[in-house]
Design a protein around this motif. Structure first.
Motif, PDB file in Angstrom:
ATOM      1  N   GLY A  11     -47.505-104.981  30.395  1.00 38.43           N
ATOM      2  CA  GLY A  11     -48.125-106.325  30.385  1.00 38.43           C
ATOM      3  C   GLY A  11     -49.365-106.371  29.528  1.00 38.43           C
ATOM      4  N   SER A  45     -53.933-100.041  24.944  1.00 38.71           N
ATOM      5  CA  SER A  45     -54.502-100.242  23.608  1.00 38.71           C
ATOM      6  C   SER A  45     -55.247-101.574  23.498  1.00 38.71           C
ATOM      7  CB  SER A  45     -53.389-100.243  22.557  1.00 38.71           C
ATOM      8  OG  SER A  45     -52.736 -99.021  22.518  1.00 38.71           O
ATOM      9  N   THR A  46     -54.670-102.605  24.078  1.00 39.63           N
ATOM     10  CA  THR A  46     -55.173-103.957  23.788  1.00 39.63           C
ATOM     11  C   THR A  46     -56.681-104.116  23.963  1.00 39.63           C
ATOM     12  OG1 THR A  46     -53.011-104.909  24.266  1.00 39.63           O
ATOM     13  CG2 THR A  46     -54.906-106.401  24.372  1.00 39.63           C
ATOM     14  N   LEU A  48     -59.001-102.041  24.119  1.00 38.88           N
ATOM     15  CA  LEU A  48     -59.799-101.026  23.414  1.00 38.88           C
ATOM     16  C   LEU A  48     -59.749-101.208  21.898  1.00 38.88           C
ATOM     17  CD1 LEU A  48     -58.646 -98.038  25.639  1.00 38.88           C
ATOM     18  CD2 LEU A  48     -60.926 -99.059  25.612  1.00 38.88           C
ATOM     19  N   VAL A  50     -60.098-103.178  18.074  1.00 36.71           N
ATOM     20  CA  VAL A  50     -61.234-103.728  17.333  1.00 36.71           C
ATOM     21  C   VAL A  50     -61.011-105.221  17.027  1.00 36.71           C
ATOM     22  CG1 VAL A  50     -62.421-103.501  15.085  1.00 36.71           C
ATOM     23  CG2 VAL A  50     -61.953-101.488  16.428  1.00 36.71           C
ATOM     24  N   ASP A 178     -46.777-102.133  39.168  1.00 34.26           N
ATOM     25  CA  ASP A 178     -45.899-101.016  39.518  1.00 34.26           C
ATOM     26  C   ASP A 178     -45.611-100.257  38.233  1.00 34.26           C
ATOM     27  OD1 ASP A 178     -44.198 -99.363  41.009  1.00 34.26           O
ATOM     28  OD2 ASP A 178     -43.495-101.055  42.203  1.00 34.26           O
ATOM     29  N   GLU A 179     -44.991 -99.107  38.367  1.00 37.72           N
ATOM     30  CA  GLU A 179     -44.668 -98.335  37.168  1.00 37.72           C
ATOM     31  C   GLU A 179     -43.157 -98.185  37.050  1.00 37.72           C
ATOM     32  OE1 GLU A 179     -46.675 -94.604  36.940  1.00 37.72           O
ATOM     33  OE2 GLU A 179     -45.887 -94.181  34.940  1.00 37.72           O
ATOM     34  N   ALA A 209     -42.146-102.884  26.045  1.00 42.03           N
ATOM     35  CA  ALA A 209     -43.387-103.283  25.375  1.00 42.03           C
ATOM     36  C   ALA A 209     -44.518-102.490  26.024  1.00 42.03           C
ATOM     37  CB  ALA A 209     -43.620-104.788  25.532  1.00 42.03           C
ATOM     38  N   VAL A 217     -40.870 -94.481  27.967  1.00 39.10           N
ATOM     39  CA  VAL A 217     -40.008 -95.449  28.662  1.00 39.10           C
ATOM     40  C   VAL A 217     -38.627 -95.495  28.003  1.00 39.10           C
ATOM     41  CG1 VAL A 217     -39.734 -97.880  29.315  1.00 39.10           C
ATOM     42  CG2 VAL A 217     -41.996 -96.816  29.441  1.00 39.10           C
ATOM     43  N   MET A 220     -36.276 -92.943  29.151  1.00 41.82           N
ATOM     44  CA  MET A 220     -35.619 -93.192  30.450  1.00 41.82           C
ATOM     45  C   MET A 220     -34.259 -93.854  30.259  1.00 41.82           C
ATOM     46  SD  MET A 220     -38.825 -94.774  32.583  1.00 41.82           S
ATOM     47  CE  MET A 220     -40.468 -94.062  32.424  1.00 41.82           C
ATOM     48  N   ARG A 232     -57.960 -92.863  18.771  1.00 33.52           N
ATOM     49  CA  ARG A 232     -58.883 -93.339  17.736  1.00 33.52           C
ATOM     50  C   ARG A 232     -60.236 -93.631  18.390  1.00 33.52           C
ATOM     51  NH1 ARG A 232     -55.418 -91.515  15.489  1.00 33.52           N
ATOM     52  NH2 ARG A 232     -54.018 -92.339  13.907  1.00 33.52           N
ATOM     53  N   GLY A 315     -59.596 -95.068  22.220  1.00 37.61           N
ATOM     54  CA  GLY A 315     -58.396 -95.714  22.762  1.00 37.61           C
ATOM     55  C   GLY A 315     -57.162 -95.216  22.041  1.00 37.61           C
TER      56      GLY A 315
END
Ligand SMILES: Cc1cc2nc3c(=O)[nH]c(=O)nc-3n(C[C@H](O)[C@H](O)[C@H](O)COP(=O)(O)OP(=O)(O)OC[C@H]3O[C@@H](n4cnc5c(N)ncnc54)[C@H](O)[C@@H]3O)c2cc1C
Length: 392
Positions: A11, A45-46, A48, A50, A178-179, A209, A217, A220, A232, A315
């Motif tokens: 998400g 990532s999002t 963190l 730039v 959840d994972e 995503a 993922v 799996m 980075r 990140g």
């Protein structure tokens, strides 16, 4: 046990954009569940990133994606308003400035042609024009530069993420904390995802995503996808002298980048490939600042000889080891398994176009706006790189 027409694994900006575009599409009408393992996004990532938005890429599709990002950000207040509350991602239209040495000049010219043919407003600057426009710059060793005149700059990444998520939810998308720990496949394709809580969600379609976690993922589902975390570091610096006119997001010929942030600056560099291991150890690397970033900056912008390092964070890049380009599309044989990942450091700005593309594939079974066929996973499976030259 639950059922959903579409399950989105991850998400972040990309998964949330796909959730938003699906939920907002009248031709879709199905249910969307976004499974996100950490709603704080501490290692995603999002938040963190730039926050850079640009059209200066080498591949036409990436330029078109950047043009859509510009339009989307320009209309974001209307598009993502919830209960009359319009998000403000704080777009600073400061431009990107790519600088090239004699060695890089021909490639810069090729990229510039691709960008302008696609409709991006990018100016070509010879060294004397650079010196005139940016008097604080030392143009020694430079052969040319390209500057985004409109539609390039930077935003606050977390505001974009939260706005996409809030809008997607308001339109009916469900977020689950959840994972995903397993993907069940039947004869025809993916049948369900299994969660760490023990739950299972039966699904019509699965979208991976999961950012830098996407390779794991995909594994799996039995798919070999070379997307994993490369760390980075972003350094925060202060400089007593004010640069006028304002510094664009500048990428030096050395690869070091710098952009304004409030009264200070953010800067960094991607390490050489042989010193860039795949790892989830998200730690600041101070070495690069002393060895590469500061010397390059001080050479290009003499005022930066006297700077103060005020902080840093690190990140994960969602790094596609084949060609540092996004993977967007359907699996050729597991037809209800889709991918939107591997953005390799430019996925924040690509999240609107990626989300829209996924919506088009699910709803219309084909791309309707930007043709992203070349970004499909087929090239990964066949080992055919589609190299993006302008990876920062
Ligand atoms: C330092 C830095 C600077 C950057 N600068 C820029 C920039 O200037 N411009 C730009 O466009 N991009 C930039 N990027 C890249 C950009 O941040 C990413 O490409 C983009 O945010 C990717 O979004 P995402 O949603 O795919 O990934 P993420 O934001 O990482 O989201 C993926 C989510 O998936 C979740 N997840 C993973 N596995 C599972 C699982 N098994 N089950 C459930 N959930 C799971 C994670 O918890 C995560 O929240 C930068 C990145 C970094 C690190």
């Amino acid at each position: 046990m639950t059922k959903a027409d579409v399950v989105i694994v991850g998400g972040g900006a990309v998964g949330s954009s796909a959730a938003y575009f699906l939920a907002a599409e009248s031709g879709f009408g199905g249910s969307v569940v976004v499974v996100e393992r950490d709603q704080t996004y501490a290692r995603a990532s999002t938040p963190l990133s730039v926050g850079g938005i640009r059209q200066q890429f080498s591949i036409r599709e990436n330029v078109e994606i950047g043009l859509f990002a510009r339009d989307f950000i320009g209309r974001i207040g209307n598009l993502l308003a919830v209960d009359d509350e319009a998000p403000d991602v704080g777009f600073v239209e400061g431009g990107y400035l790519f600088l090239a040495s004699e060695e890089g000049r021909a490639i810069l010219a090729e990229n510039h042609a691709v960008q302008t043919q696609a409709g991006a407003a990018i100016a070509w600057l010879e060294p004397d024009a650079l010196a005139q426009r940016f008097p604080w710059m030392n143009v020694e060793g430079l052969a040319a530069g390209t500057l985004g005149e409109r539609g390039e700059g930077w935003i606050d990444p977390n505001t974009l993420l939260q706005a996409l998520k809030r809008k997607a939810r308001s339109l009916g998308a469900e977020y689950r904390t959840d994972e995903v720990v397993g993907i069940e496949r039947g004869v025809t394709g993916v049948e369900a995802v299994r969660l760490a809580s023990g739950d299972r969600i039966e699904c019509g379609t699965v979208l991976i995503a999961a950012g830098a976690g996407s390779g794991a993922v995909a594994g799996m589902a039995g798919v070999d996808l070379p997307v994993g975390p490369r760390i980075r570091t972003v350094y925060q610096i202060a400089c007593r002298e004010t640069l006028a006119p304002r510094l664009p997001l500048t990428i030096d010929a050395s690869g070091v980048y710098v952009r304004p942030e409030g009264v200070g600056y953010l800067c960094g560099v991607s390490p050489p490939e042989d010193q860039d291991p795949e790892t989830w150890e998200i730690e600041v690397d101070w070495r690069w600042f002393e060895e590469t970033v500061w010397p390059s900056l001080a050479h290009r912008i003499p005022a930066f000889e006297a700077i103060k390092l005020t902080g840093a964070w690190a990140g994960p890049y969602d790094y596609n080891a084949l060609d540092q380009n996004a993977v967007i599309g359907r699996h050729p044989t597991i037809g209800n398994l889709l991918f939107a990942t591997g953005f390799s450091g430019h996925g924040l700005q690509q999240s609107p176009a990626a989300g829209r593309a996924i919506m088009e594939l699910i709803t219309h079974n084909g791309f309707r706006s930007i043709d992203l066929t070349r970004f499909g996973i087929e090239r990964i499976l066949e080992g055919r790189p589609l190299k993006e030259r302008n990876v920062v």
